[in-house]
Structures are given as C-alpha cells and as structure tokens.
Design an enzyme around this catalytic site. Structure first.
Site, PDB file in Angstrom:
ATOM      1  CE1 TYR A   1      -3.926   2.194   0.608  1.00 22.76           C
ATOM      2  CE2 TYR A   1      -2.656   3.137   2.404  1.00 22.76           C
ATOM      3  CZ  TYR A   1      -3.752   3.177   1.557  1.00 22.76           C
ATOM      4  OH  TYR A   1      -4.663   4.199   1.674  1.00 22.76           O
ATOM      5  CG  ASP A   2       2.840   2.106   3.642  1.00 22.66           C
ATOM      6  OD1 ASP A   2       1.600   1.964   3.613  1.00 22.66           O
ATOM      7  OD2 ASP A   2       3.510   2.006   4.689  1.00 22.66           O
TER       8      ASP A   2
ATOM      9  CD  GLN B   1      -1.472   2.845  20.085  1.00 19.80           C
ATOM     10  OE1 GLN B   1      -1.312   3.000  21.284  1.00 19.80           O
ATOM     11  NE2 GLN B   1      -1.915   1.721  19.570  1.00 19.80           N
TER      12      GLN B   1
END
Ligand code: NAD
Length: 313
Positions: free
Chosen positions: A144-145, A208
């Site tokens: 994807y990236d 996070q």
C-alpha cells in the site's frame, strides 16, 4: 456542470464524493470493481439521470470522455490491502498509469487520493508535505505505502513530461458512515465492538495517537483541491490535526454509545506507526480549508449509521 469520473466510487469516501458532486449537479461516472466497495453505498443514486455506474477494474485501461477524474480506487485498510498485496500494488500503480493515460488523452484534470501512509513511521511530527517519509519497502504494509508513493511519482512525472493538470491529496485517517464494519480500522472497530457489547481491543498501551477527520470535511477538501488553480499540484495534506490517544477515543465511543464493553490490550501489529498527525497549514493557506466537525459530532453520526447497519438499538 462537468462530467466527472470517480474511481472507487462505491467505496466509503467515493460514495460520499458522488453524493456531493451530484448535489452540485455534476454528471458522474462511478467506476468500481466492488472489491471493498458495495452497491449498497450508492443504491440511492441509481436511477438518477446524472449518475452512471460501471463495473471496471482500474488495472485495465478505460476509454471514456470526462473532464475531471477523482482517482480513489484502492483498498484502504490493512485487512483489505494485505489480502492480495500484489493486486494492491497493481491497483495503485497500474491504476494510476491507466487513469493518467486517460487524463492525458482527454486532457482531463486528475486528482489522486494519496495517503499519510507515504510518510511511513515518521521521524518528524506533525508531518509537513516536504517530509519524504520513512517507509519500510519490504514489510506487510509496503504494497500500500510504496504503491501510493509510486502513484505520486507517476502523477508528478505526467505533469513534468506531459503537462498534465494533476492534484495530489494526502489523506489522513478519515471516518464516518459507510466505513466497513470489519476492516480493522480503529474507529469502526471500537464502535462495532461497543455496539455489540464486545471487549474493545486496544493495541499496545493505547497511548499511541491518531487524528481523525470526519468524512464531510474530507470531501470538502477534495472538491476545493480539484477546483484550485493549476499552480497547486500538491501534495496537500488533508486531515484533522487534533490528536487523540486510542484510550481517549475508546472512552468517547463508550460514552456516546452507552456501552458497558471492557477495554482489553493486545500487542502492537508490525510497522504500526506510533503517532501520525497532519500539518494542514498548506490546505489552510491555499484552499481556505480546515476541518469543522468535532469528534463527538462525527462519532454520533457514525454510531447512528452502525446502529442501523447492525440492526442494534
Ligand atoms: N479512508 C481513509 O481514512 C483514507 C486515508 C488515506 C487514503 N485513503 C484513500 O482514499 C481512497 C478511498 O478510500 P476508502 O476509505 O473509501 O476505501 P474503500 O475501500 O471504501 O474504497 C476503495 C474503493 O475502490 C474500489 N477498488 C479497489 N480496487 C479497485 C480496482 N482495482 N479497480 C476499481 N475499483 C477498485 C473498492 O471496491 C472500493 O469501492 C483510497 O485510494 C485510499 O487509499 C483513504
């Protein structure tokens, strides 16, 4: 009124974009292979004389006459893009080549739905558009990236080489009605778990952070970017800079659903970024855009949608 192609138009963002474009009286060609999108998302548009639906996979060329192209076709959540990673890269890269080829042939303006994932696990915070990112090229998220990064490269090469009128938008986490109930994204996960009374899964310590943009705000940014001057190819970050920890999000969802679900903690998945937040100075300056919908208001709409979908009360 113009003829607009929306690829991935039956998906979460694509279907909202079709809604907005139709409300503005544009003529829409919605193209989708229904990998993650569904006809349910656009059922209410079928029969509208300004709306046309075509089943098509963007990894194959498309020959149509349009003036604007929004290229959104691509599975967006890890569960879906990791299901067939080779196809994911093909969708991003071959899809970009095919849609850019179409734009070149008919001299259409074309917008790419890129992603904050191009920044990978960033060393700077918040991320500005001139940051080149820190991406693992061989990991589980790379299809994807790196696919999206390559698509950006192609867009800018078509601009340099063929003088194409391009727009690249880097979308940060967006949520709202018509998200997939089972795609593992945190907002839908928490809401579905809360509505079903199941444990809410928090990965890591829950400290996070993520920023969440409501879908209506995001669509407004896409439209403004598409109609911006030719001197603004992007990339432009669009998202909500307001950060929340996963724990804060879980607490908001519990409170707004009135659920008695418990929080349970599990290890962080591989390559999960610890922090991601857009710097939207450029979008503010050049598009006069910033998000308007508060997290609570957006969550209320999204919860109402999932309640209807799950048939729960
Ligand atoms: N939702 C977000 O938070 C987010 C964040 C960053 C980027 N984006 C980008 O925005 C776009 C839309 O995302 P979404 O959240 O609506 O996801 P989605 O999965 O709901 O929509 C993607 C659509 O593309 C279609 N599609 C997939 N592969 C295709 C192919 N080869 N040919 C034709 N259609 C295909 C799917 O069937 C689906 O309808 C994607 O490109 C995604 O990468 C979304």
């Amino acid at each position: 009124m113009s003829k607009v192609l929306v690829t991935g138009g039956a998906g979460f963002l694509g279907s909202h974009l079709c809604d907005r474009l139709l409300a503005d009286r544009h003529e829409i060609l919605c193209v989708d292979n229904f990998f993650t999108g569904t006809k349910r998302n656009i059922l209410h548009l079928i029969g509208n004389p300004l709306f046309e639906l075509q089943r098509h996979d963007v990894t194959f060329p498309l020959y149509v006459e349009v003036e604007r192209i929004f290229n959104l076709a691509c599975p967006a959540s890890p569960v879906h893009y990791q299901f067939d990673p080779v196809q994911t890269t093909k969708t991003s890269v071959h899809g970009a080549i095919n849609m850019l080829g179409l734009a070149k042939r008919v001299r259409a303006r074309i917008l790419q739905a890129s992603t904050s994932e191009v920044y990978g696990d960033p060393e700077i915070h918040p991320q500005t558009e001139d940051y080149w990112g820190r991406v693992n090229p061989i990991g589980m998220r790379s299809c994807y990236d790196e696919g999206k990064r390559c698509a950006e490269t192609l867009f800018f090469d078509y601009r340099r080489q063929h003088k194409l009128d391009i727009k690249v938008v880097r979308i940060f986490n967006t949520y709202g009605p018509r998200m997939h109930p089972n795609d593992g994204r945190v907002v839908s996960n928490f809401i579905v778990q809360a509505l079903k009374g199941e444990d809410i899964t928090i990965y890591g310590t829950g400290q996070q952070t993520r920023s969440f943009c409501y879908v209506d705000d995001l669509i407004e940014a896409l439209l403004r970017m598409m109609e911006s001057g030719p001197d603004l190819p992007g990339p432009v970050n669009v998202g909500n800079p307001r950060e929340f920890t996963m724990l804060e999000l879980a607490e908001r969802v519990l409170s707004l659903t009135g659920s008695a679900s418990r929080l349970v903690f599990q290890p962080l998945p591989e390559d999960d970024p610890k922090q991601r937040q857009p710097d939207i100075t450029l979008a503010r300056d050049k598009l006069g855009w910033e998000p308007k919908v508060s997290l609570d208001d957006g969550l209320r709409e999204t919860i109402a949608y999932f309640r209807r979908e799950l048939g729960s009360r």
